[in-house]
Scaffold this motif. Sequence first.
Motif, short mmCIF file in Angstrom:
data_model
loop_
_atom_site.label_atom_id
_atom_site.label_comp_id
_atom_site.label_asym_id
_atom_site.label_seq_id
_atom_site.Cartn_x
_atom_site.Cartn_y
_atom_site.Cartn_z
N LEU A 261 0.81 -1.22 0.00
CA LEU A 261 0.00 0.00 0.00
C LEU A 261 0.84 1.27 0.00
O LEU A 261 0.31 2.35 0.24
N GLY A 262 2.12 1.18 -0.28
CA GLY A 262 2.96 2.38 -0.35
C GLY A 262 3.66 2.69 0.96
O GLY A 262 3.38 2.10 2.01
N ARG A 263 4.58 3.66 0.89
CA ARG A 263 5.37 4.06 2.06
C ARG A 263 6.06 2.86 2.71
O ARG A 263 6.15 2.75 3.93
N SER A 264 6.56 1.95 1.88
CA SER A 264 7.24 0.75 2.37
C SER A 264 6.39 -0.02 3.36
O SER A 264 6.90 -0.60 4.33
N SER A 265 5.10 -0.07 3.10
CA SER A 265 4.16 -0.72 4.02
C SER A 265 3.39 -1.80 3.30
O SER A 265 2.74 -1.54 2.28
N TRP A 266 3.44 -3.01 3.88
CA TRP A 266 2.64 -4.11 3.38
C TRP A 266 1.56 -4.42 4.42
O TRP A 266 1.85 -4.54 5.61
N GLY A 267 0.33 -4.53 3.96
CA GLY A 267 -0.76 -4.83 4.88
C GLY A 267 -1.38 -3.58 5.47
O GLY A 267 -0.76 -2.52 5.56
N LEU A 291 -7.13 4.21 2.20
CA LEU A 291 -6.24 3.05 2.05
C LEU A 291 -6.72 2.15 0.92
O LEU A 291 -5.90 1.56 0.20
N ALA A 292 -8.02 2.04 0.76
CA ALA A 292 -8.57 1.16 -0.29
C ALA A 292 -8.31 1.70 -1.69
O ALA A 292 -8.46 0.95 -2.66
N ASN A 299 1.96 4.11 -5.75
CA ASN A 299 2.71 5.32 -6.08
C ASN A 299 1.87 6.27 -6.94
O ASN A 299 1.91 7.48 -6.75
N TYR A 300 1.12 5.70 -7.87
CA TYR A 300 0.32 6.53 -8.78
C TYR A 300 -0.77 7.28 -8.02
O TYR A 300 -1.07 8.44 -8.33
N TYR A 301 -1.35 6.64 -7.01
CA TYR A 301 -2.43 7.28 -6.25
C TYR A 301 -1.97 7.77 -4.88
O TYR A 301 -2.79 7.96 -3.98
N ASP A 302 -0.68 7.95 -4.71
CA ASP A 302 -0.16 8.44 -3.42
C ASP A 302 -0.83 9.76 -3.06
O ASP A 302 -0.73 10.74 -3.80
N PRO A 303 -1.53 9.82 -1.93
CA PRO A 303 -2.28 11.05 -1.59
C PRO A 303 -1.40 12.24 -1.29
O PRO A 303 -1.86 13.38 -1.36
N GLU A 304 -0.13 12.00 -0.96
CA GLU A 304 0.76 13.10 -0.65
C GLU A 304 1.37 13.68 -1.92
O GLU A 304 1.42 14.91 -2.10
N ARG A 305 1.80 12.83 -2.82
CA ARG A 305 2.45 13.31 -4.05
C ARG A 305 1.46 13.61 -5.17
O ARG A 305 1.73 14.45 -6.02
N ALA A 344 3.64 12.84 8.37
CA ALA A 344 4.77 12.95 7.46
C ALA A 344 5.37 11.57 7.20
O ALA A 344 5.48 10.75 8.11
N ALA A 345 5.72 11.34 5.96
CA ALA A 345 6.35 10.07 5.61
C ALA A 345 7.73 10.00 6.24
O ALA A 345 8.52 10.95 6.15
N SER A 346 8.02 8.90 6.87
CA SER A 346 9.34 8.71 7.48
C SER A 346 10.04 7.56 6.80
O SER A 346 9.42 6.53 6.51
#
Length: 1001
Positions: A261-267, A291-292, A299-305, A344-346
């Motif tokens: 799901l992005g940000r180096s996060s699985w699950g 999240l859904a 990456n394409y739907y990243d809400p921050e970028r 903030a993304a860490s």
Amino acid sequence: MSTLLIKLFATALTFSQVTTRPDSIRTSFDPVRDQAAVSQSLTDGCTHLRKAFDVEDINVDELIATAMEDPKAVAGDTTMLKGLDFKDLELSYRQFCKGSPVERQVVDLGEVIRAYNEAMADLPDVAKLKGFRMPGASTVLDGQGERYTEIFPPDGRRAWVPLRDIPEIVRKAFVAAEDKRFFQHGGIDERGVIRAFMTNLASSGRPQGGSTITQQVVKNILVGDDITYQRKMREMVLAARLERILGKDEILEIYLNAIYLGRSSWGVEMAARSFFGKSVGALDLREAALLATLPKGPNYYDPERHPERSRQRLAYVLTRLLDDGVIDDAKRAAVLAEKPTLIAASRSRRDSGFYVLDHLTREARTFAGVESLTASSYTVRSTIDPALQRATEAALQDGLARYELGTGRFRFEEPEGNLGAAIERLKANPPAAAATVAPAPAIAPAPESETRITSIDPPANPPARRGRRKAAAVPPKATSVAPGPKPDWLRALEAWRAPLYDVHWPSAVVLDARPGSLKVGLADGRILPLQAWREGRKLKLHDVVLVRVSGGKGGGRAELRVRPSVQGAAIVLENRTGRILAMTGGFSYPLSQLNRATQAVRQPGSTLKPLAYLAALAHGVQPNTLLWDRAVTLPPIGGVGDSWTPRNADRSESGLTTLRRALESSKNQVTAGLLDGVIEQRPEDSLQRVCNLALEAELYAECERYYPFVLGAQPVRPIDLAVLYAAIANEGIRPSPHVLESVAEGDRVLYRREARAPVAIRSADNVAFYQLKTMLQGVVSRGTARSMRGLAPYVGGKTGTSENENDAWFAGFSNDVSIVVWVGNDNADGKRRTLGRGQTGGKVAVPIFEAIMKASWASRPRTPLAPPSPEARQLLADVRIDLRSGERSAGGGFVEHLRRSASGAIVDTQHRFVGRGEVYAQRDGPSEDGDDNPYGYGYGQPDPLDTEAPSFAPRRGTPLEADSDWYRQDPSRYAWPGDAQPRRRPRRVDPEYLWAPRDIY
């Protein structure tokens, strides 16, 4: 028959079976005998699919007719049907779907069967997913219980949560977005396939596969994500089988914990923490729907970028929830009207602690029975001190660089990378308005601990020699990028990922490679002149190099750093508890995963000598006992083999000395002489006493019974040596080294380290240990480690150098911690490599130790070494003596700690091994302070302060280097501090002469 048509029909055969007979799927057919069965299966599948088209209100006949008349009207610009003959497709449709006769056979069922059989070969067993849990991220806490880092496998930073702990709104949001008919289909949704097919016809982008949640689980875990027909066929068969083994809730639980799901996060749990800073159980409708939106393209739907894309996808998910009756129009509008609140993304990357975390993993396997810390999501409590860990790594890295610079072994082989191509690409993509440069930070001097290691004299290979230096060119001044849009080189450097991610030197990009004008740019925007010595000519524009930044005139400078060829290790142990506070097993973990602090053994050299002195002290010998520093020959053990005659490093013999001074000056001959009648009468028995101490201290599992053992010939691990020195600091209490405190999985504690009774080394008492501790303090104050004598009130320890300067050591302690540092070359090829003449423990390892010890005081009090314990105090007397002669002093002098007998009397062993007559016969040398010395201990001769590097060859000693080479200079330097003149010619003095100085006799 075209290859594409073969693959399409093999896929159609798979689809037909999983949709019409999912309980009896065949994975192998005979290419000749089973053609009729395959033909019937294709017909059944087509019939089933036509019904699905009818449900979706799509007229297949009209679609085929249109494709025959105008293929572009159907396919448009899509590449999905590229290479397919529509006439062949129409004939096949008539044959298998309509049952009509055809003028020619376009499908070779034998080829189709062979393609199908190949795809079905070696299918994995879906039964393994029963009760399956994917690897997860374990959280490691430091010694204070604060989060230190996470441990997770590649593509596996997740925290597994059971489905019951995932809110219903989260489940429904993902099902609505990814697989609307999840609870109705049997693993394959033919209607979803049709919708994806029609979407692909209308789009020229990447084809959609219409995969269900079940198929995505199979793809992520069992078959991989290859974009091939074979993978799709295997995926469909396994999805159909999985639906008959697992329930829908079990499949959904795996999916929600497996999806990226992005940000180096699985699950969903890790994603909830990464995006919202909370557990998945605390998510509301807006957060669940957001999240859904991510599985389709994190990456394409990243809400921050990409906030606008994210909002469009969010609207789609909410509409699906609205259609399913989960929410109403008002809730949908309210969520869309509110801007999402994200933390903030860490970066989850860590840049230190890799060696110690490897050791932590091994302890978890041994003590907690946890085979892998990534097998689940554990909470692991460690003993690590994060600040001290970083300081230890930095000190070792700087120390290795200091060694290579100082010995002329500094070699630049190649840059860490080159940003030329990346910079060219970025020139075509100007930075966004927000990508601006902040003012560069002021340049501050390096901290004291860093300066001690890295303030290096010019190496052996700079252009100008010392003495007559050529006029240096004025170095270019430091500058910084002006505030505004970031230059391309800075953007490229920010995106750069250093291959040596645990080296604590910043990466810099070469902006000017002209000789004499070298400049580099740093990630903070500063542009500094680069000192690269002769290696500068090898640099090219936009090379990425490692540098050390220091302050100075003109705004500072950068010094080139390279990957050293030499290696090292360091470990910091808490004395009382054995807690490992810091550990590094090499220069850089990416270069070598071998932990030299725990997984390698090397000859400890003179760091092992304290064991022999401890055995003598335990036998009642006092620190002021006089001993001969002269050649000694020990007979063969058991009468077999050769005798042994070790020599001091420079082959000198300084005559009489005290036990204390022998250890401080690391006298090989005196140490060997302790075996000959000092510890025990027979050398073999003395050696056994020393071996027993080593075994009781758990330095070794087995002691090699040969005389060079006492000079450090038997290899040892640094971690075991650290335990010995902690025991010395503790007056004989040996701690158990460990880095693992506890392991928990959720609320269940799998392991907790229990408090253990202290283990005492019984072969020596408190008195002997305390006397040894003060003698090791003297090593720092006056002996081979005197380069850091400013720390003498707080620190004791011992230098060590193995034969031919192959290994350089320092092992030492304060009241709180013990530190061991080793520097040497790896001998993987069986060759022992020297560090070079004069590169001893006092020169190479001591500066590293000093930096680490100073860093330890950042969080611990800096206190003088503790006095003796009450048990030792009762049996000790403080007596002022002359440090060099060992004689009692009526006035001032050195305070020695002498053992008392049970009756309270001081045990006098000063002349036990050297009678007064022998002393009188040697009265021919001046004292070290310039006064007459009636004993002539040889102090008028050159007295190298480290003769520690032993020779292990029988009967002959090899001259080895000392920690200091001052004795090689002119004779006027053979003086103790304060001496203004060279040594005078010795004169004889009668010790019974009434007016002789009292502090001498």
